[in-house]
Enzyme design. Structure first.
Site, PDB file in Angstrom:
ATOM      1  N   GLY A  92     -15.450  -0.593  -2.695  1.00  0.00           N
ATOM      2  CA  GLY A  92     -14.277   0.007  -3.111  1.00  0.00           C
ATOM      3  C   GLY A  92     -14.299   1.432  -2.985  1.00  0.00           C
ATOM      4  O   GLY A  92     -15.153   2.099  -2.982  1.00  0.00           O
TER       5      GLY A  92
ATOM      6  N   TYR B 244       0.818  -1.052  -0.021  1.00  0.00           N
ATOM      7  CA  TYR B 244       0.132  -0.047  -0.095  1.00  0.00           C
ATOM      8  C   TYR B 244       1.123   1.372   0.067  1.00  0.00           C
ATOM      9  O   TYR B 244       1.183   1.766   1.186  1.00  0.00           O
ATOM     10  CB  TYR B 244      -1.062   0.044   1.155  1.00  0.00           C
TER      11      TYR B 244
ATOM     12  N   ALA C  16     -17.668   3.531  -2.713  1.00  0.00           N
ATOM     13  CA  ALA C  16     -18.480   3.267  -1.636  1.00  0.00           C
ATOM     14  C   ALA C  16     -19.370   4.284  -0.908  1.00  0.00           C
ATOM     15  O   ALA C  16     -20.389   4.054  -0.428  1.00  0.00           O
ATOM     16  CB  ALA C  16     -17.266   3.168  -0.275  1.00  0.00           C
TER      17      ALA C  16
HETATM   18  N1  NAP Z   1      -6.722  -8.238  -0.401  1.00  0.00           N
HETATM   19  C1  NAP Z   1      -6.684  -7.554  -1.079  1.00  0.00           C
HETATM   20  O1  NAP Z   1      -6.571  -7.848  -2.451  1.00  0.00           O
HETATM   21  C2  NAP Z   1      -7.292  -6.186  -1.153  1.00  0.00           C
HETATM   22  C3  NAP Z   1      -7.921  -5.404  -2.249  1.00  0.00           C
HETATM   23  C4  NAP Z   1      -8.570  -4.161  -2.006  1.00  0.00           C
HETATM   24  C5  NAP Z   1      -8.755  -3.801  -0.594  1.00  0.00           C
HETATM   25  N2  NAP Z   1      -8.257  -4.538   0.531  1.00  0.00           N
HETATM   26  C6  NAP Z   1      -8.145  -4.170   2.010  1.00  0.00           C
HETATM   27  O2  NAP Z   1      -9.595  -3.974   2.254  1.00  0.00           O
HETATM   28  C7  NAP Z   1      -9.747  -2.577   2.886  1.00  0.00           C
HETATM   29  C8  NAP Z   1     -11.258  -2.120   2.378  1.00  0.00           C
HETATM   30  O3  NAP Z   1     -11.479  -2.018   0.917  1.00  0.00           O
HETATM   31  P1  NAP Z   1     -11.337  -0.522   0.070  1.00  0.00           P
HETATM   32  O4  NAP Z   1     -10.902   0.517   1.024  1.00  0.00           O
HETATM   33  O5  NAP Z   1     -10.765  -0.920  -1.242  1.00  0.00           O
HETATM   34  O6  NAP Z   1     -12.899  -0.332  -0.232  1.00  0.00           O
HETATM   35  P2  NAP Z   1     -14.093   0.026   0.880  1.00  0.00           P
HETATM   36  O7  NAP Z   1     -13.758  -0.269   2.175  1.00  0.00           O
HETATM   37  O8  NAP Z   1     -15.338  -0.789   0.159  1.00  0.00           O
HETATM   38  O9  NAP Z   1     -14.393   1.523   0.481  1.00  0.00           O
HETATM   39  C9  NAP Z   1     -13.371   2.525   1.103  1.00  0.00           C
HETATM   40  C10 NAP Z   1     -14.005   3.851   1.070  1.00  0.00           C
HETATM   41  O10 NAP Z   1     -15.313   3.738   1.617  1.00  0.00           O
HETATM   42  C11 NAP Z   1     -15.401   5.039   2.371  1.00  0.00           C
HETATM   43  N3  NAP Z   1     -16.190   4.894   3.433  1.00  0.00           N
HETATM   44  C12 NAP Z   1     -15.802   4.266   4.753  1.00  0.00           C
HETATM   45  N4  NAP Z   1     -16.790   4.245   5.595  1.00  0.00           N
HETATM   46  C13 NAP Z   1     -17.698   4.999   5.026  1.00  0.00           C
HETATM   47  C14 NAP Z   1     -18.985   5.318   5.452  1.00  0.00           C
HETATM   48  N5  NAP Z   1     -19.407   4.866   6.651  1.00  0.00           N
HETATM   49  N6  NAP Z   1     -19.848   6.153   4.857  1.00  0.00           N
HETATM   50  C15 NAP Z   1     -19.373   6.366   3.666  1.00  0.00           C
HETATM   51  N7  NAP Z   1     -18.119   6.194   3.034  1.00  0.00           N
HETATM   52  C16 NAP Z   1     -17.335   5.400   3.916  1.00  0.00           C
HETATM   53  C17 NAP Z   1     -14.019   5.715   2.698  1.00  0.00           C
HETATM   54  O11 NAP Z   1     -14.194   7.083   2.298  1.00  0.00           O
HETATM   55  P3  NAP Z   1     -12.881   8.119   2.708  1.00  0.00           P
HETATM   56  O12 NAP Z   1     -11.793   7.686   2.302  1.00  0.00           O
HETATM   57  O13 NAP Z   1     -13.833   9.451   2.507  1.00  0.00           O
HETATM   58  O14 NAP Z   1     -13.002   7.931   4.229  1.00  0.00           O
HETATM   59  C18 NAP Z   1     -13.038   4.724   1.472  1.00  0.00           C
HETATM   60  O15 NAP Z   1     -12.671   5.749   0.715  1.00  0.00           O
HETATM   61  C19 NAP Z   1      -8.640  -1.798   2.027  1.00  0.00           C
HETATM   62  O16 NAP Z   1      -8.335  -0.586   2.865  1.00  0.00           O
HETATM   63  C20 NAP Z   1      -7.623  -2.887   2.182  1.00  0.00           C
HETATM   64  O17 NAP Z   1      -7.100  -2.727   3.569  1.00  0.00           O
HETATM   65  C21 NAP Z   1      -7.528  -5.748   0.479  1.00  0.00           C
END
Ligand code: NAP
Length: 284
Positions: free
Chosen positions: A212, A53, A216
């Site tokens: 994502g 990351y 989101a």
């Molecule tokens: N293992 C893998 O291959 C892999 C791949 C992708 C992700 N991941 C992990 O999974 C985690 C989560 O996935 P992601 O970050 O891709 O997507 P996500 O959790 O689906 O979405 C993240 C976004 O959601 C917004 N958000 C969070 N809580 C919210 C709420 N209560 N209301 C409105 N918006 C909200 C955030 O906005 P703000 O930024 O404005 O706060 C952020 O930009 C990642 O951070 C990473 O640690 C792992």
């Protein structure tokens, strides 16, 4: 916050995903630290990160370093925090994501993560993504060796199919603690892996649980039922999505990403949101 567990380690039912604080579009360090501290203050004890990351080639582990800094600045009990990192992905700096599942590489990546996180053993170490050029058993064998050497406390895998989950569980001698796959209202194709984790008693960490980064915020516009249930409870559709995921199995621990304190505070509240059987049926 309501608790779930990874192996025998209790964690808050909602974790924090660190990726939005370190990849393209990331905020400044001050806002990131405030976001991580807000998560800890809200009862989050599982923080998901990865060495990959980051954006530029010379800042591998950007997110791990941020988390180490935030945890060090927090005035609560850090012994309750489980930092879950990963190895096996690389970002050469051109925006792409590459894989390397070579056992020697994974072991050196884990050593570098240990240094950045400033610990003797990584809390949860996850093999990030299968590498088609390396037999899966060899990559997972490296994770087993790290476990046997005491360099990692718990072992996990990510982006795995049911066959790989069974294979990893065998290679690890029954010590597979977690599986991290994509799962959200928009992406349900990891349902078989979730079901298998439920059967085997392995924690299942839905990633991109809100659809994502960049999608989101519109969850309620895309999925009307989630918006409707949210209205009835006076909460956000994002909270309903996380509560719906939690209701799939006691093994589920979603890791919503955040780059703002308000986002993770709102998401963390989903741990206490109970949906009725009728609502769960309507959400599918
Ligand atoms: N293992 C893998 O291959 C892999 C791949 C992708 C992700 N991941 C992990 O999974 C985690 C989560 O996935 P992601 O970050 O891709 O997507 P996500 O959790 O689906 O979405 C993240 C976004 O959601 C917004 N958000 C969070 N809580 C919210 C709420 N209560 N209301 C409105 N918006 C909200 C955030 O906005 P703000 O930024 O404005 O706060 C952020 O930009 C990642 O951070 C990473 O640690 C792992």
């Amino acid at each position: 916050m309501k608790q779930r567990s990874i192996a025998n380690f209790p964690v808050g039912a909602i974790g924090l995903g660190g990726m939005p604080m370190s990849i393209e579009g990331r905020p400044d360090t001050e806002r990131s630290i405030a976001t991580i501290v807000a998560a800890l203050d809200a009862g989050v004890t599982l923080i998901d990160t990865a060495d990959a990351y980051h954006i530029h080639a010379d800042e591998v582990g950007h997110n791990e370093s941020l988390i180490a800094q935030a945890v060090a600045s927090w005035n609560g009990d850090a012994s309750q925090i489980l930092i879950a990192t990963k190895g096996g992905h690389l970002r050469p700096g051109d925006g792409s994501w590459q894989v390397n599942g070579d056992p020697a590489y994974l072991k050196s990546a884990a050593e570098a993560s240990l240094k950045r996180l400033g610990v003797d053993a990584l809390g949860l170490y996850q093999f990030h993504r299968p590498d088609p050029k390396v037999p899966y058993a060899d990559s997972v064998g490296a994770i087993r060796d790290l476990l046997d050497e005491g360099k990692i406390r718990f072992a996990g895998i990510s982006n795995a199919n049911p066959e790989q989950i069974r294979q990893a569980q065998e290679i690890l001698g029954g010590r597979l603690a977690s599986v991290q796959n994509q799962f959200s209202p928009a992406f349900r194709s990891s349902a078989p892996e979730l079901q298998l984790c439920d059967e085997l008693g392995i924690a299942f960490l839905p990633y991109s649980p809100l659809g994502g980064i960049g999608k989101a915020g519109q969850l309620g516009d895309t999925f009307a039922k989630f918006a409707e249930v949210a209205n009835n409870h006076g909460v956000s559709p994002q909270q309903v999505a996380l509560a719906w995921e939690l209701a799939q199995s006691p093994q589920v621990i979603p890791i919503p990403g955040a780059s703002r304190p308000e986002s993770i505070r709102d998401s963390a509240a989903a741990a206490e949101l109970e949906l009725s059987a009728d609502e769960l049926l309507a959400l599918g």
